[in-house]
Design an enzyme around this catalytic site. Structure first.
Site, PDB file in Angstrom:
ATOM      1  N   GLU A   1      -3.004  -1.657   1.808  1.00 57.31           N
ATOM      2  CA  GLU A   1      -2.364  -2.346   0.681  1.00 57.31           C
ATOM      3  C   GLU A   1      -1.652  -1.313  -0.201  1.00 57.31           C
ATOM      4  O   GLU A   1      -1.755  -0.108   0.032  1.00 57.31           O
ATOM      5  CB  GLU A   1      -3.413  -3.109  -0.136  1.00 57.31           C
TER       6      GLU A   1
ATOM      7  N   LYS B   1     -16.185  -5.776  -5.734  1.00 57.76           N
ATOM      8  CA  LYS B   1     -16.604  -5.162  -6.997  1.00 57.76           C
ATOM      9  C   LYS B   1     -17.786  -5.874  -7.628  1.00 57.76           C
ATOM     10  O   LYS B   1     -17.821  -7.103  -7.665  1.00 57.76           O
ATOM     11  CB  LYS B   1     -15.454  -5.209  -8.002  1.00 57.76           C
TER      12      LYS B   1
END
Ligand code: PSU
Ligand code: MN
Length: 300
Positions: free
Chosen positions: A24, A158
Site C-alpha cells: 500500500e 491496531k
C-alpha cells in the site's frame, strides 16, 4: 473498469508467473508514518520482498493514474502529505486526476486483484472501530478483503480498534484468518490480543493451499503475523496511550477517514516515537512473510 498501469518489472514478472507482492502507500505517506521513518520503512519492506525472491509493487494514484509498481524516483513522491484513498475513492481520484493519492489496504487490495497479483503486504489492517455500534465506523479494508482474491499479510489490527468485533466481521464475511506460527490474533504493537485466530499455519505452502482451495474465487485470505519479539511494545503502557489518543480524537471532533491517521500520530507522540520502530519492524517482517507466500503460490 479499474485498469491499473503496471511497471514493466511487475508486468514482466506476472507474464513469467514470477512472484509479486503488492504494497500500500498510505503507511509510507505522512498519513501513516512520520519522516524519515517512512522512507526507511519503504526501503526496508521493498528490500525484504526482494530478498525473499519476489518483486515489490507499491500501489498509488499518481497524476490521475492507478499504478502498481513504482520507480525509485516515484517512491519519493509517496513520502509526503497525501490524500487518502479507500476503495470507493479510487474511481474519483482517477476521474479528478489527483496528483497523489495514497492507497489504503482496501484500495491496494482491489488494485492488486485487478492486476492479477495474489499477495499483498501491509502493517496493520483497518477494522471495526471501538464504538462502531454507535458511529458505524467499520473500515472498508474488511469488506475489500472479503471481495478480492488476494492474500493479505498483516500484524493483525491496531489495538485502538474493537478487535473482537473485527474478528467477528471477518468470520461473517467468510475470510479465513490464518495465524502465522502463532495461535493468537496480534494487536499490531504487541504479539497477542488475547483473542485466538481461527487457524494456525506453520508454512507458506499451507497458505498457498488455502488460497488455491477456496470455494469462492472472489474472496481473500488474511494471514496474521505477530510483531518480532524484540520489537514488541509494553501492552499496559499502550492501553493507557490508546485511551488517551481516542479521548483526544473525540475532543478534537475528528471523524471518518481522519480517525486512523490522527490516532496513529498521537500514539507516536505519546510513546515518544517508540511506536515508530515497532511499526517498521513489523512491516518489514510482514513483507518477508508475504514474499515467502508469493513464492509458494507462484510455485504451486
Ligand atoms: N495501520 C497502520 N498504518 C496505516 C494504516 C493502518 O499501521 O497507515 C492505514 C492503512 O492504509 C489502512 C487504513 O488501510 O489506515 C485504514 O483506515 P480506515 O480506518 O480509515 O479505514
Ligand atoms: Mn473509517
Amino acid at each position: 473498469m479499474l485498469t491499473p498501469v503496471l511497471s514493466s518489472e511487475v508486468s514482466g514478472a506476472l507474464a513469467d508467473r514470477r512472484p509479486v507482492v503488492a504494497m500500500e502507500s498510505t503507511i509510507y505517506s505522512h498519513l501513516g508514518l512520520p519522516s524519515p521513518a517512512n522512507a526507511d520503512a519503504l526501503e526496508r519492506c521493498s528490500a525484504a520482498i526482494r530478498a525473499g525472491g519476489a518483486v515489490p509493487a507499491v500501489s498509488a494514484v499518481l497524476d490521475g493514474v492507478a499504478r502498481l509498481g513504482l520507480s525509485d524516483a516515484e517512491h519519493e513522491r509517496i513520502l509526503g502529505p497525501a490524500r487518502k484513498i479507500a476503495e470507493r475513492d479510487l474511481p474519483v481520484a482517477i476521474a479528478q486526476r489527483w496528483e497523489f493519492g495514497a492507497t489504503t489496504v482496501s484500495a491496494s487490495v482491489s488494485i492488486a486483484a485487478a492486476a492479477g497479483v495474489s499477495v499483498f503486504a501491509t502493517g496493520g489492517l483497518g477494522g471495526v472501530h471501538r464504538g462502531a455500534e454507535v458511529t458505524g465506523d467499520v473500515s472498508a479494508d474488511l469488506d475489500a478483503l472479503a471481495r478480492h482474491h488476494v492474500v493479505t499479510v498483516s500484524a493483525g489490527a491496531k489495538a485502538f480498534l474493537d478487535l473482537p468485533r473485527t474478528l467477528e466481521y471477518l468470520e461473517t464475511a467468510g475470510v479465513p484468518v490464518l495465524g502465522w506460527r502463532h495461535d493468537w490474533f496480534p494487536a499490531f504493537y504487541t504479539r497477542s490480543s488475547g483473542l485466538p485466530v481461527a487457524h494456525r499455519v506453520e508454512a507458506a505452502a499451507e497458505v498457498a493451499g488455502t488460497f488455491a482451495n477456496m470455494a469462492r474465487t472472489d474472496g481473500g485470505v488474511l494471514v496474521t503475523v505477530p510483531i518480532p519479539e524484540a520489537a514488541e511494545l509494553d501492552a499496559a503502557e499502550l492501553d493507557a496511550v490508546i485511551d488517551a489518543a481516542l479521548g483526544d480524537c473525540v475532543e478534537a471532533g475528528i471523524e471518518g477517514a481522519g480517525v486512523t491517521p490522527f490516532v496513529l500520530a498521537r500514539i507516536a507522540t505519546a510513546t515518544e516515537g517508540r511506536s515508530v520502530p515497532a511499526n517498521l519492524a513489523l512491516a518489514e517482517n510482514n513483507a518477508a512473510v508475504a514474499a515467502e507466500i508469493a513464492v509458494a503460490i507462484a510455485g504451486a
